[in-house]
Design a protein around this motif. Structure first.
Motif, PDB file in Angstrom:
ATOM      1  N   PRO A  84       5.528  12.340 -10.187  1.00 25.30           N
ATOM      2  CA  PRO A  84       4.828  12.664  -8.882  1.00 25.30           C
ATOM      3  C   PRO A  84       5.683  13.142  -7.960  1.00 25.30           C
ATOM      4  CG  PRO A  84       4.745  10.280  -9.195  1.00 25.30           C
ATOM      5  CD  PRO A  84       5.409  10.861 -10.291  1.00 25.30           C
ATOM      6  N   LEU A  85       5.339  14.367  -7.349  1.00 25.33           N
ATOM      7  CA  LEU A  85       6.239  15.204  -6.525  1.00 25.33           C
ATOM      8  C   LEU A  85       5.254  15.416  -5.214  1.00 25.33           C
ATOM      9  CD1 LEU A  85       9.084  16.368  -5.353  1.00 25.33           C
ATOM     10  CD2 LEU A  85       8.284  18.352  -6.554  1.00 25.33           C
ATOM     11  N   TYR A  86       5.487  15.043  -4.242  1.00 23.40           N
ATOM     12  CA  TYR A  86       4.721  15.258  -3.036  1.00 23.40           C
ATOM     13  C   TYR A  86       5.452  16.062  -1.770  1.00 23.40           C
ATOM     14  CZ  TYR A  86       1.636  11.980  -5.009  1.00 23.40           C
ATOM     15  OH  TYR A  86       0.521  11.258  -5.986  1.00 23.40           O
ATOM     16  N   ALA A  87       4.925  17.040  -1.245  1.00 23.92           N
ATOM     17  CA  ALA A  87       5.595  17.714  -0.161  1.00 23.92           C
ATOM     18  C   ALA A  87       4.892  16.913   0.994  1.00 23.92           C
ATOM     19  CB  ALA A  87       4.983  19.138  -0.131  1.00 23.92           C
ATOM     20  N   ASN A  88       5.826  16.547   1.988  1.00 18.91           N
ATOM     21  CA  ASN A  88       5.431  15.534   2.981  1.00 18.91           C
ATOM     22  C   ASN A  88       5.256  16.570   4.328  1.00 18.91           C
ATOM     23  OD1 ASN A  88       4.873  13.726   4.634  1.00 18.91           O
ATOM     24  ND2 ASN A  88       6.909  12.735   4.845  1.00 18.91           N
ATOM     25  N   LYS A  89       6.343  16.955   4.750  1.00 16.65           N
ATOM     26  CA  LYS A  89       6.274  17.845   6.172  1.00 16.65           C
ATOM     27  C   LYS A  89       7.122  18.619   6.439  1.00 16.65           C
ATOM     28  CE  LYS A  89       7.962  13.111   8.226  1.00 16.65           C
ATOM     29  NZ  LYS A  89       7.474  12.107   8.845  1.00 16.65           N
ATOM     30  N   VAL A  90       7.178  19.631   7.640  1.00 15.63           N
ATOM     31  CA  VAL A  90       7.987  20.354   7.913  1.00 15.63           C
ATOM     32  C   VAL A  90       8.216  20.257   9.355  1.00 15.63           C
ATOM     33  CG1 VAL A  90       7.826  21.884   5.921  1.00 15.63           C
ATOM     34  CG2 VAL A  90       6.480  22.454   8.076  1.00 15.63           C
ATOM     35  N   VAL A 125      12.859  29.398  11.021  1.00 16.70           N
ATOM     36  CA  VAL A 125      14.294  29.487  10.844  1.00 16.70           C
ATOM     37  C   VAL A 125      14.956  29.464  12.144  1.00 16.70           C
ATOM     38  CG1 VAL A 125      16.129  30.925   9.808  1.00 16.70           C
ATOM     39  CG2 VAL A 125      13.885  30.580   8.545  1.00 16.70           C
ATOM     40  N   THR A 126      14.537  29.891  12.909  1.00 17.72           N
ATOM     41  CA  THR A 126      15.282  29.912  14.320  1.00 17.72           C
ATOM     42  C   THR A 126      15.456  28.440  14.909  1.00 17.72           C
ATOM     43  OG1 THR A 126      14.335  32.163  14.822  1.00 17.72           O
ATOM     44  CG2 THR A 126      15.298  30.834  16.654  1.00 17.72           C
ATOM     45  N   LYS A 127      14.418  27.787  14.737  1.00 23.40           N
ATOM     46  CA  LYS A 127      14.397  26.357  15.252  1.00 23.40           C
ATOM     47  C   LYS A 127      15.069  25.320  13.915  1.00 23.40           C
ATOM     48  CE  LYS A 127      10.337  27.366  17.745  1.00 23.40           C
ATOM     49  NZ  LYS A 127       8.855  27.242  18.160  1.00 23.40           N
ATOM     50  N   ASP A 128      15.707  25.596  13.095  1.00 25.83           N
ATOM     51  CA  ASP A 128      16.210  24.676  12.182  1.00 25.83           C
ATOM     52  C   ASP A 128      15.093  24.043  11.537  1.00 25.83           C
ATOM     53  OD1 ASP A 128      18.936  25.942  12.155  1.00 25.83           O
ATOM     54  OD2 ASP A 128      19.257  24.453  13.982  1.00 25.83           O
ATOM     55  N   TYR A 129      13.995  24.432  10.990  1.00 24.56           N
ATOM     56  CA  TYR A 129      13.049  23.733  10.368  1.00 24.56           C
ATOM     57  C   TYR A 129      13.574  23.221   9.222  1.00 24.56           C
ATOM     58  CZ  TYR A 129       8.867  24.375  13.032  1.00 24.56           C
ATOM     59  OH  TYR A 129       7.678  24.301  13.813  1.00 24.56           O
ATOM     60  N   TYR A 130      13.109  21.970   8.659  1.00 27.11           N
ATOM     61  CA  TYR A 130      13.519  21.462   7.528  1.00 27.11           C
ATOM     62  C   TYR A 130      12.339  21.008   6.665  1.00 27.11           C
ATOM     63  CZ  TYR A 130      12.397  16.949   9.415  1.00 27.11           C
ATOM     64  OH  TYR A 130      11.790  15.791   9.703  1.00 27.11           O
ATOM     65  N   PHE A 131      12.106  20.906   5.316  1.00 28.21           N
ATOM     66  CA  PHE A 131      11.015  20.154   4.779  1.00 28.21           C
ATOM     67  C   PHE A 131      11.499  18.795   4.142  1.00 28.21           C
ATOM     68  CE2 PHE A 131      13.542  22.940   1.446  1.00 28.21           C
ATOM     69  CZ  PHE A 131      13.289  21.849   0.439  1.00 28.21           C
ATOM     70  N   GLN A 132      10.611  18.077   3.963  1.00 27.88           N
ATOM     71  CA  GLN A 132      10.684  16.745   3.334  1.00 27.88           C
ATOM     72  C   GLN A 132       9.590  16.567   2.119  1.00 27.88           C
ATOM     73  OE1 GLN A 132       9.451  13.179   5.137  1.00 27.88           O
ATOM     74  NE2 GLN A 132      11.616  12.133   4.659  1.00 27.88           N
ATOM     75  N   MET A 133      10.367  16.181   1.083  1.00 20.96           N
ATOM     76  CA  MET A 133       9.333  15.765  -0.141  1.00 20.96           C
ATOM     77  C   MET A 133       9.641  14.424  -0.686  1.00 20.96           C
ATOM     78  SD  MET A 133       9.193  19.451  -2.185  1.00 20.96           S
ATOM     79  CE  MET A 133       9.065  20.944  -1.502  1.00 20.96           C
ATOM     80  N   TYR A 134       8.717  13.930  -1.398  1.00 20.37           N
ATOM     81  CA  TYR A 134       9.241  12.443  -2.081  1.00 20.37           C
ATOM     82  C   TYR A 134       9.022  12.749  -3.655  1.00 20.37           C
ATOM     83  CZ  TYR A 134       9.372   9.771   2.107  1.00 20.37           C
ATOM     84  OH  TYR A 134       9.790   9.110   3.388  1.00 20.37           O
ATOM     85  N   TYR A 135       9.957  12.464  -4.267  1.00 18.90           N
ATOM     86  CA  TYR A 135       9.886  12.434  -5.763  1.00 18.90           C
ATOM     87  C   TYR A 135       9.966  11.185  -6.520  1.00 18.90           C
ATOM     88  CZ  TYR A 135      11.061  14.271 -10.589  1.00 18.90           C
ATOM     89  OH  TYR A 135      10.949  14.629 -11.965  1.00 18.90           O
ATOM     90  N   ASP A 136       8.969  10.771  -7.075  1.00 17.73           N
ATOM     91  CA  ASP A 136       9.085   9.401  -7.571  1.00 17.73           C
ATOM     92  C   ASP A 136       9.572   8.235  -6.559  1.00 17.73           C
ATOM     93  OD1 ASP A 136       8.531   7.408  -9.791  1.00 17.73           O
ATOM     94  OD2 ASP A 136      10.987   7.241  -9.772  1.00 17.73           O
ATOM     95  N   ASP A 137       8.808   8.398  -5.063  1.00 19.45           N
ATOM     96  CA  ASP A 137       9.251   7.660  -4.100  1.00 19.45           C
ATOM     97  C   ASP A 137      10.773   7.898  -3.356  1.00 19.45           C
ATOM     98  OD1 ASP A 137       6.828   6.756  -3.414  1.00 19.45           O
ATOM     99  OD2 ASP A 137       7.176   4.727  -4.408  1.00 19.45           O
ATOM    100  N   GLY A 172       0.811  -1.228   0.023  1.00 18.71           N
ATOM    101  CA  GLY A 172      -0.048  -0.011  -0.087  1.00 18.71           C
ATOM    102  C   GLY A 172       0.794   1.201  -0.063  1.00 18.71           C
ATOM    103  N   VAL A 173       2.243   1.189   0.355  1.00 22.98           N
ATOM    104  CA  VAL A 173       2.848   2.480   0.249  1.00 22.98           C
ATOM    105  C   VAL A 173       3.521   2.860  -0.995  1.00 22.98           C
ATOM    106  CG1 VAL A 173       3.362   2.187   2.618  1.00 22.98           C
ATOM    107  CG2 VAL A 173       5.092   1.221   0.864  1.00 22.98           C
ATOM    108  N   ALA A 174       3.306   2.106  -2.127  1.00 23.15           N
ATOM    109  CA  ALA A 174       3.920   2.199  -3.282  1.00 23.15           C
ATOM    110  C   ALA A 174       3.404   3.636  -4.148  1.00 23.15           C
ATOM    111  CB  ALA A 174       3.359   1.096  -4.448  1.00 23.15           C
ATOM    112  N   SER A 175       4.424   3.861  -5.021  1.00 23.94           N
ATOM    113  CA  SER A 175       3.961   5.308  -5.650  1.00 23.94           C
ATOM    114  C   SER A 175       2.818   5.242  -6.608  1.00 23.94           C
ATOM    115  CB  SER A 175       5.439   5.407  -6.617  1.00 23.94           C
ATOM    116  OG  SER A 175       5.175   6.540  -7.385  1.00 23.94           O
ATOM    117  N   ASP A 176       2.227   6.436  -6.804  1.00 27.77           N
ATOM    118  CA  ASP A 176       1.232   6.610  -7.894  1.00 27.77           C
ATOM    119  C   ASP A 176       1.775   5.944  -9.170  1.00 27.77           C
ATOM    120  OD1 ASP A 176      -0.112   9.437  -6.563  1.00 27.77           O
ATOM    121  OD2 ASP A 176      -0.480   7.349  -5.964  1.00 27.77           O
TER     122      ASP A 176
END
Length: 592
Positions: free
Chosen positions: A38-44, A118-130, A21-25
């Motif tokens: 497919p490019l998905y923004a996940n979380k920050v 930015v003060t808390k060193d936030y990062y973002f995560q995305m998935y591009y073709d899994d 169930g976790v496969a790519s579209d």
């Protein structure tokens, strides 16, 4: 046998469907030039607080009016993933140079939000073709200044994507911020920001099957492997020395005991007995609170089976890096399907101990581990809801878990309990138990339960201490753990050391004519779980940079549940080893 085949088949189907169930579209991961990928923004979230993550568009990024959210499997939701279409368009093999995402008007509140991130060193995560990719939102410029009020805060407004491909497949992607494209967000004022991105495609010879290897290379670097193998060698030496020492001592002492008792039987039958033979009429007297004891043994056996199944899946390569949610899916599914083991073992053992209220025992078994876990989850999920974090499970996911518990876990637990009750196996005791228990002689303080638990837990913990850091850095950090073969060896060493140290302490307890060894052997075997929880405090304050109420509560809350599970599992191992030993020594002498 038919029931076992059914459980095995059901487990295979659940695991397959749960993990697939976790496969790519894009199911085949093949694209033609110009095809959308497919490019998905996940979380920050704060880099040092892995549990404190938020939805990507909780921050005022460029976003469509109605962002399309990706449907997620159970494991992905449990992992805190919330995938949504990203604002960037990275078509296959299409280079772009400074393409405008949008012109965004940021209010004072938006600027303050970005500056806090930015003060808390936030990062973002995305998935591009899994394939996972990360990036930071901005940077803090100190320029030799020590007063935080004089720092400068900048937001990255241009992201460059480097993408490698092999024929018609995506192999690798990296995201880098342009250090020259910065927006000053030091002051609270309305500003307009142009968010840009660029794309560069390069060809590579790396085959598609090996594209995930780069994410596991950090854990298999030579110096890391050297430390891992040093840990293994250290643990093996500990095991060999300990087992050799205990085997030599116990064999020599037991041999002397057997010779002494045989001589006593021949010389004077009415001679007063001493040592562990003296309590042969009490050593198999059933423990106090036998329903709770049987429930602990049943739950510990289920958790041991769960651990073995997880290791088997890991060793065959199911949990490769960033196979989103596969581990959580497997944990939920296998725990549900192994509940029958807990019901069978607990009820069967309870009936062997001549227990009568097996229904209450079955209920106690079902809630012994799930109860504290549910209470911990309820509190932590409430904290996550207050923080609006992605760790907060949606109502639908909670409902799915409750349905699994009601339709799979509970029925299998009941069926296992009925099977255990009807098995009619009697407790095998080589000695008859007297009607009244003997009085236990006064013992020195170091022979009481607490000091014995400290001694019993220290050696197994010392055998796994080095490996614990890598596990914690993976679970509560951003390192990747993939050397499951080494971890499995360490686990086997842990079981062996736990069994041997519990047997040794049980012998010394019986030699001191203390016949209440049942609970003592379980507590001594499980005491390693307390040491692991003690290590949590050291890791949090000395080896990590985690902070904040949410991250702290998640770390200590869920680690308490994990260590409690280790306590039940290793306690069961310790008791089973002690029971085998006690049956052996009392079966080797003549007891009237």
């Amino acid at each position: 046998m038919g029931a076992m085949r059914f459980v095995a088949a059901a487990m295979s189907l659940w695991i397959c469907f749960g993990i697939v169930g976790v496969a790519s579209d894009a199911s085949d991961h093949r694209y033609n030039a110009g095809d959308p990928v497919p490019l998905y923004a996940n979380k920050v979230g704060p880099f040092h607080n892995p549990s404190e993550t938020y939805r990507y568009f909780d921050l005022p990024f460029c976003s469509p009016e109605h962002p399309n959210e990706k449907s997620e499997a159970l494991g992905e939701v449990l992992n805190g993933d919330r995938l949504v279409d990203a604002p960037y368009k990275l078509d296959f093999r299409v280079d772009l140079d400074s393409k405008l995402v949008c012109k965004k008007k940021l209010t004072k509140e938006d600027v303050a939000m970005f500056r806090s991130a930015v003060t808390k060193d936030y990062y973002f995560q995305m998935y591009y073709d899994d394939l996972p990719l990360w990036g930071f939102l901005g940077k803090v410029s100190r320029e030799g200044k020590t007063d935080p009020s004089e720092y400068k805060y900048y937001l990255f407004k241009h992201i460059h994507f480097d993408i490698l491909y092999n024929n018609d497949r995506v192999i690798e992607i990296n995201a880098n911020a342009d250090p020259n494209a910065l927006e000053d967000i030091t002051e609270d004022k309305d500003i307009e920001v142009e968010f840009l991105y660029s794309v560069k495609w390069k060809e590579t010879n790396t085959p598609f099957e090996k594209r995930m290897e780069k994410y596991s290379q950090s854990s298999s670097l030579p110096h890391h492997l050297e430390v891992h193998w040093f840990s293994i060698i250290n643990s093996c030496v500990t095991v060999l020395l300990l087992t050799g020492f205990l085997a030599t001592i116990l064999m020599r002492v037991l041999k002397n005991d057997f010779v002494k008792y045989a001589h006593d039987e021949e010389s004077a039958e009415d001679q007063e007995e001493t040592g562990w033979k003296y309590i042969h009429g009490d050593v198999f007297r059933y423990p106090k609170n036998k329903s709770l004891f049987a429930a602990c043994i049943g739950s510990g056996t289920q958790l041991f089976a769960l651990t073995i199944f997880i290791f088997l899946l890991a060793l065959v390569g199911v949990f490769y890096p960033y196979n989103r949610g596969a581990l959580f899916t497997a944990l939920v599914v296998i725990y549900a399907l192994t509940s029958g083991i807990a019901g069978y073992v607990a009820t069967n053992f309870y009936c062997q101990l001549e227990g009568t209220n097996w229904v209450r025992n079955l209920l106690l078994t079902g809630f012994l581990f799930c109860g504290p876990l549910f209470l911990t989850f309820s509190f932590l999920n409430t904290v996550a809801i207050v923080y609006s974090a992605t760790a907060a499970l949606p109502f639908g996911t909670i409902l799915v878990i409750l349905l699994i518990w009601a339709l799979v876990t509970s029925p299998l637990l009941i069926l296992g309990g009925i099977a255990g009750k009807n098995s009619k196996v009697e407790f095998q005791a080589p000695c008859r138990t007297t009607k009244y228990p003997r009085e236990i002689p006064p013992l020195p303080w170091y022979r009481t339960t607490a000091p014995q638990m400290v001694m019993a837990g220290f050696l197994p913990f010392s055998a796994i201490y080095i490996e614990l850091y890598y596990i914690f850095a993976s679970v509560w950090g951003h390192k990747i753990y993939t050397i499951y073969s080494i971890l499995f060896i360490v686990f086997i060493i842990l079981l062996i050391v736990t069994a041997f140290i519990t047997v040794a302490l049980t012998y010394f307890q019986l030699a001191a004519e203390d016949h209440e060894w049942w609970w003592r052997s379980f507590l001594c075997g499980g005491s390693t779980g307390l040491f692991i929880y003690g290590y949590c405090w050291y890791y949090y304050y000395a080896r990590s940079d985690m902070s904040g109420f949410m991250q702290t509560s998640f770390f200590y809350g869920y680690m308490a549940c994990v260590c409690y599970g280790f306590f039940l599992m290793l306690g069961t191992i310790g008791f089973r080893a002690a029971l085998f030993f006690v049956r052996h020594i009392y079966g080797s002498i003549k007891c009237e």
